[in-house]
Design a protein around this motif. Structure first.
Motif, mmCIF file in Angstrom:
data_model
loop_
_atom_site.group_PDB
_atom_site.id
_atom_site.type_symbol
_atom_site.label_atom_id
_atom_site.label_comp_id
_atom_site.label_asym_id
_atom_site.label_seq_id
_atom_site.Cartn_x
_atom_site.Cartn_y
_atom_site.Cartn_z
ATOM 1 N N SER A 1 0.814 -1.216 0.000
ATOM 2 C CA SER A 1 0.000 0.000 0.000
ATOM 3 C C SER A 1 0.845 1.263 0.000
ATOM 4 C CB SER A 1 -0.928 0.005 1.227
ATOM 5 O OG SER A 1 -0.166 -0.042 2.425
ATOM 6 N N SER A 2 2.141 1.149 -0.324
ATOM 7 C CA SER A 2 3.040 2.295 -0.199
ATOM 8 C C SER A 2 2.660 3.436 -1.131
ATOM 9 C CB SER A 2 4.483 1.860 -0.473
ATOM 10 O OG SER A 2 4.595 1.333 -1.785
ATOM 11 N N ARG B 1 2.211 0.945 7.465
ATOM 12 C CA ARG B 1 1.091 1.781 7.891
ATOM 13 C C ARG B 1 0.381 1.112 9.073
ATOM 14 N NH1 ARG B 1 -1.786 4.359 2.502
ATOM 15 N NH2 ARG B 1 0.118 5.265 1.618
ATOM 16 N N ILE B 2 0.147 1.907 10.075
ATOM 17 C CA ILE B 2 -0.493 1.377 11.275
ATOM 18 C C ILE B 2 -1.895 0.871 10.966
ATOM 19 C CG2 ILE B 2 -1.497 2.091 13.491
ATOM 20 C CD1 ILE B 2 1.404 1.384 13.618
ATOM 21 N N SER B 3 -2.565 1.480 9.983
ATOM 22 C CA SER B 3 -3.907 1.010 9.643
ATOM 23 C C SER B 3 -3.871 -0.444 9.208
ATOM 24 C CB SER B 3 -4.496 1.873 8.526
ATOM 25 O OG SER B 3 -3.640 1.875 7.392
ATOM 26 N N THR B 4 -2.849 -0.828 8.448
ATOM 27 C CA THR B 4 -2.713 -2.227 8.028
ATOM 28 C C THR B 4 -2.366 -3.113 9.213
ATOM 29 O OG1 THR B 4 -1.937 -1.489 5.869
ATOM 30 C CG2 THR B 4 -1.497 -3.774 6.450
ATOM 31 N N LEU C 1 -8.298 1.021 0.970
ATOM 32 C CA LEU C 1 -9.488 0.328 1.456
ATOM 33 C C LEU C 1 -9.840 -0.835 0.529
ATOM 34 C CD1 LEU C 1 -11.780 0.175 3.478
ATOM 35 C CD2 LEU C 1 -13.038 1.845 2.093
ATOM 36 N N ARG C 2 -9.698 -0.627 -0.783
ATOM 37 C CA ARG C 2 -9.920 -1.720 -1.730
ATOM 38 C C ARG C 2 -8.936 -2.856 -1.461
ATOM 39 N NH1 ARG C 2 -10.485 2.406 -6.237
ATOM 40 N NH2 ARG C 2 -12.704 2.488 -6.734
ATOM 41 N N LEU C 3 -7.677 -2.484 -1.202
ATOM 42 C CA LEU C 3 -6.670 -3.501 -0.904
ATOM 43 C C LEU C 3 -7.071 -4.307 0.319
ATOM 44 C CD1 LEU C 3 -3.888 -4.901 -0.918
ATOM 45 C CD2 LEU C 3 -2.986 -2.907 0.285
ATOM 46 N N ARG C 4 -7.519 -3.628 1.355
ATOM 47 C CA ARG C 4 -7.878 -4.340 2.574
ATOM 48 C C ARG C 4 -9.046 -5.292 2.341
ATOM 49 N NH1 ARG C 4 -8.618 -0.036 7.036
ATOM 50 N NH2 ARG C 4 -7.151 1.478 6.217
ATOM 51 N N ASN C 5 -10.026 -4.831 1.567
ATOM 52 C CA ASN C 5 -11.144 -5.714 1.250
ATOM 53 C C ASN C 5 -10.667 -6.923 0.455
ATOM 54 O OD1 ASN C 5 -13.002 -4.045 2.520
ATOM 55 N ND2 ASN C 5 -13.435 -2.878 0.657
ATOM 56 N N LEU C 6 -9.730 -6.680 -0.490
ATOM 57 C CA LEU C 6 -9.175 -7.776 -1.289
ATOM 58 C C LEU C 6 -8.428 -8.758 -0.395
ATOM 59 C CD1 LEU C 6 -8.609 -8.857 -4.198
ATOM 60 C CD2 LEU C 6 -6.544 -7.458 -4.177
ATOM 61 N N VAL C 7 -7.595 -8.230 0.503
ATOM 62 C CA VAL C 7 -6.826 -9.089 1.407
ATOM 63 C C VAL C 7 -7.751 -9.838 2.354
ATOM 64 C CG1 VAL C 7 -5.138 -9.076 3.290
ATOM 65 C CG2 VAL C 7 -4.712 -7.730 1.229
ATOM 66 N N ASP C 8 -8.825 -9.163 2.796
ATOM 67 C CA ASP C 8 -9.806 -9.850 3.652
ATOM 68 C C ASP C 8 -10.343 -11.090 2.962
ATOM 69 O OD1 ASP C 8 -9.609 -8.189 5.775
ATOM 70 O OD2 ASP C 8 -11.343 -6.953 5.272
ATOM 71 N N SER D 1 -11.562 10.967 5.629
ATOM 72 C CA SER D 1 -11.010 10.488 4.357
ATOM 73 C C SER D 1 -11.025 8.986 4.238
ATOM 74 C CB SER D 1 -9.558 10.962 4.205
ATOM 75 O OG SER D 1 -8.778 10.426 5.236
ATOM 76 N N GLU D 2 -11.252 8.258 5.307
ATOM 77 C CA GLU D 2 -11.155 6.805 5.197
ATOM 78 C C GLU D 2 -11.977 6.135 6.280
ATOM 79 O OE1 GLU D 2 -7.214 5.417 5.196
ATOM 80 O OE2 GLU D 2 -7.744 3.409 5.739
ATOM 81 N N VAL D 3 -12.762 5.179 5.870
ATOM 82 C CA VAL D 3 -13.508 4.365 6.824
ATOM 83 C C VAL D 3 -13.189 2.919 6.539
ATOM 84 C CG1 VAL D 3 -15.784 3.700 7.658
ATOM 85 C CG2 VAL D 3 -15.365 6.056 6.959
ATOM 86 N N GLU D 4 -12.836 2.172 7.549
ATOM 87 C CA GLU D 4 -12.562 0.751 7.353
ATOM 88 C C GLU D 4 -13.872 -0.010 7.390
ATOM 89 O OE1 GLU D 4 -9.322 -1.054 9.439
ATOM 90 O OE2 GLU D 4 -10.588 -2.726 9.926
ATOM 91 N N VAL D 5 -14.151 -0.712 6.310
ATOM 92 C CA VAL D 5 -15.393 -1.471 6.217
ATOM 93 C C VAL D 5 -15.293 -2.699 7.112
ATOM 94 C CG1 VAL D 5 -16.919 -2.739 4.690
ATOM 95 C CG2 VAL D 5 -15.784 -0.658 3.870
ATOM 96 N N PRO D 6 -16.219 -2.891 8.076
ATOM 97 C CA PRO D 6 -16.137 -4.061 8.961
ATOM 98 C C PRO D 6 -16.640 -5.297 8.255
ATOM 99 C CG PRO D 6 -18.063 -2.764 9.500
ATOM 100 C CD PRO D 6 -17.346 -2.006 8.421
ATOM 101 N N HIS D 7 -16.223 -6.448 8.729
ATOM 102 C CA HIS D 7 -16.750 -7.683 8.201
ATOM 103 C C HIS D 7 -17.347 -8.482 9.356
ATOM 104 C CE1 HIS D 7 -12.998 -9.440 9.695
ATOM 105 N NE2 HIS D 7 -12.405 -8.415 9.117
#
Length: 642
Positions: free
Chosen positions: A511-512, A541-544, A520-527, A603-609
């Motif tokens: 995500s650099s 990144r601390i978010s990751t 956010l798309r990356l995180r959903n993909l990784v999920d 600017s960013e919301v993490e989508v929960p699963h």
């Protein structure tokens, strides 16, 4: 532990045997070329004799048609046979060079990473250009033309001896000094050719590196500096080549000088022998023609030897390349049936692993575990060994000590093909091939993928519209007139990894170059990937990190802690200080930028699963925690020093 291809048919134990490579499977064609060359040589040797016979017929006032016809047939036959033999031989040479280039490229791509980087891209590329051309020159000269030149040379002298052995001795005496000089030149040329080819390889290496760094060179207005450095190297190559050319330039004039001395001596000696009645005019003219003919095969032989010296230097460079150890994808260090993953075993386990680049230790007694499913994040300062861990998992290199298990088996129990078939990898540079989008997405896939599958993978990373707008869509070639930005290349590399069904996905700073939306798309993909597979990500990144199921904290080549983010905040002072350091750093900056941040809004919301509550929202005011901050090295260093 690294397996090599030394025992394979294409491995380093097999040196380049040029003649065997040329004639392989072409016995009839070679026999035809040899027959044509012999016919041409015989006609060349017979031509001066027919001229002498024609002269005798003129003196005797006999019919000229017979010997004129013979002379014409011999001359035309010699030319035609020589042209056809040269063409057939040249065709075999091109075929050899083609096979040699294929073998060199295959071997170069099969080199392990450390060896390939040490050899250098330019030096490897020079094998396909300068060295291949030198090998082609050997083929053009060596197998047929040089031997036929020697046959012509010897045959000419034999006939000259038959015509008049006294004049032959005079001729040889005149040429002897010239041949001694030329022989010395030929012997010394090989060293110079090796130096030239090494310098050309170095020049190519630096030029390729400059072109790859062209953006930075232009940004810093360094065109003149870089061009001057390349010019210095080019002048160095020219200097070596000039000195070699100076030596080569001696050969033809020295041989011609020998011929001129021999001509004067033969005319004087022949005139005396004609006056005494020991030699007739027709024989004398034939001898002179053979004397003139002697120079051509002699020059061909000497220049051919010079060309062969250059070719032998190139052959040595090919031999050096083929001697470099290459990876054998199918080899395993253990006997028995192919291994199978152990059920419920971790995807990766390191036990007391040590690794060094030369004398510099990078990993020290590393113990770590990557679970069979879920997202595992590795964090730490630059140089802490995170990317090296990924390289050891891929077996780009081997550890000096310790034990690595993959899917419950020793790493070297798997062949490289078996192992890497179970891994998907996105490197730091998000490397793409200079090829179509389609081929980049399907790299390594053994089965074809339809367009809808490819577009779905691109859609998941937000690239579908970008790709469909390209001139040829999925078939657009990247890297030339149509290229992608850094973030787009990163997302395409991620889409490629997502198309793999590998049970372990390795992501090196994925995500650099992504903005918050695409992260956010990356995180959903990784999920989605990590639900039933293992994902190991090097994260800055601390978010990751906070989003990961398992976190590995590295510092100075050692694992300092492992666990979930929440647990590490309680049990690892270093990790907790790292996170707090980021938050405090952001809070200190807030007064200067608060107005602009408030105007922008979240600017960013993490989508929960599942049923989880949203775990992070980036809010630029109040006391809520930030969701995305680059890991500062100062924070971690401060945590250790307090």
């Amino acid at each position: 532990m690294m397996s090599t291809a030394g025992s394979t048919a294409d491995g380093p134990s097999e040196r380049l045997h040029i003649l065997r490579e040329i004639f392989r499977g072409k016995r009839l064609q070679v026999a035809g070329v040899l027959a044509l060359a012999l016919a041409s040589t015989a006609a060349t040797l017979a031509l001066p004799w027919t001229v002498g016979k024609l002269l005798e017929a003129i003196q005797a006032s006999e019919g000229l048609a017979r010997w004129t016809t013979v002379m014409a047939v011999v001359g035309l036959g010699s030319a035609a046979a020589n042209a056809l033999a040269t063409y057939l031989l040249s065709r075999m040479g091109h075929q050899l060079v083609g096979r040699l280039r294929v073998r060199s490229m295959r071997h170069s791509i099969g080199l392990n990473l450390a060896t390939a980087r040490k050899e250098g891209t330019g030096n490897l590329a020079a094998r396909l250009t300068v060295d291949a051309s030198a090998i082609k020159s050997i083929v053009d000269i060596g197998p047929i033309q040089l031997p036929m030149s020697l046959v012509t040379l010897v045959g000419t002298m034999v006939i000259m001896g038959i015509l008049d052995w006294v004049l032959l001795l005079i001729t040889l005496g005149a040429f002897l000094a010239a041949l001694a000089v030329v022989g010395g030149v030929v012997v010394s040329l090989r060293r110079r050719y090796i130096a030239i080819q090494n310098e050309v390889g170095s020049l190519t290496e630096h030029f390729v590196a400059a072109i790859q760094a062209l953006t930075v060179i232009k940004a810093y207005r360094a065109e003149r500096v870089v061009s001057a450095e390349l010019a210095t190297r080019a002048e160095r190559v020219a200097g070596f080549a000039t000195r070699a050319s100076a030596m080569e330039a001696l050969m033809v004039p020295v041989i011609n000088l020998g011929q001129q001395i021999a001509l004067v001596a033969v005319i004087l000696g022949g005139g005396a022998r004609i006056t005494s009645g020991d030699l007739d005019l027709g024989t004398f003219v034939s001898f002179l023609l053979y004397l003139f003919q002697l120079t051509a095969p002699l020059i061909m032989a000497m220049s051919g030897m010079s060309t062969i010296q250059a070719g032998l230097a190139s052959r040595q460079r090919f031999d050096d390349l083929f001697a470099l150890p290459s990876e054998d994808l199918d080899a395993r260090t253990t006997d028995g049936p192919a291994p199978r993953p152990v059920p419920d075993a971790p995807a990766v386990r390191f036990e007391q692993v040590e690794f060094s680049y030369g004398q510099e230790p990078v990993l020290r007694k590393v113990d770590l575990t990557v679970p069979a499913t879920g997202l595992t994040a590795m964090v730490g300062l630059s140089g802490s060994g995170k990317s090296t861990v990924l390289g050891l998992v891929e077996r780009f290199m081997e550890p000096q000590d310790g034990r690595i298990e993959l899917f419950g088996r020793e790493a070297d129990a798997w062949s490289l093909a078996e192992l890497r078939g179970r891994l998907a990898y996105v490197d730091q540079g998000n490397t793409l091939l200079r090829d179509s989008v389609r081929n980049n997405l399907t790299l390594g896939q053994e089965r074809p993928l339809d367009d809808e599958t490819l577009l779905r993978a691109l859609r998941a990373v937000g690239l579908e519209e970008d790709v469909t707008r390209l001139p040829s869509g999925l078939d657009t070639v990247l890297g030339g007139a149509h290229d992608l930005s850094g973030g787009q290349r990163q997302r395409l590399a991620l889409a490629r990894a997502s198309l793999s069904d590998a049970p372990l996905v390795l992501l090196d700073e994925p995500s650099s170059q992504l903005d918050s939306v695409n992260e956010l798309r990356l995180r959903n993909l990784v999920d989605g990937i990590s639900r039933d597979r293992a994902v190991l990500v090097v994260a800055h990144r601390i978010s990751t990190v906070r989003h990961a199921d398992h976190v590995i904290v590295m510092d100075g080549g050692e694992v300092k802690a492992e666990g979930r983010h929440e647990d590490l905040m309680l049990t690892s002072p270093m990790y907790a200080e790292l996170v707090r350091g980021q938050q405090l750093g952001l809070l200190e900056e807030k007064p200067r930028s608060e107005a602009s941040e408030v105007s922008e809004g979240p600017s960013e919301v993490e989508v929960p699963h599942g049923d989880e509550e949203p775990s992070e929202v980036e809010v630029p005011h109040g006391d809520e925690e930030p969701s995305e901050v680059e890991v500062p090295s100062e924070a971690l260093a401060g945590g250790r020093n307090r």
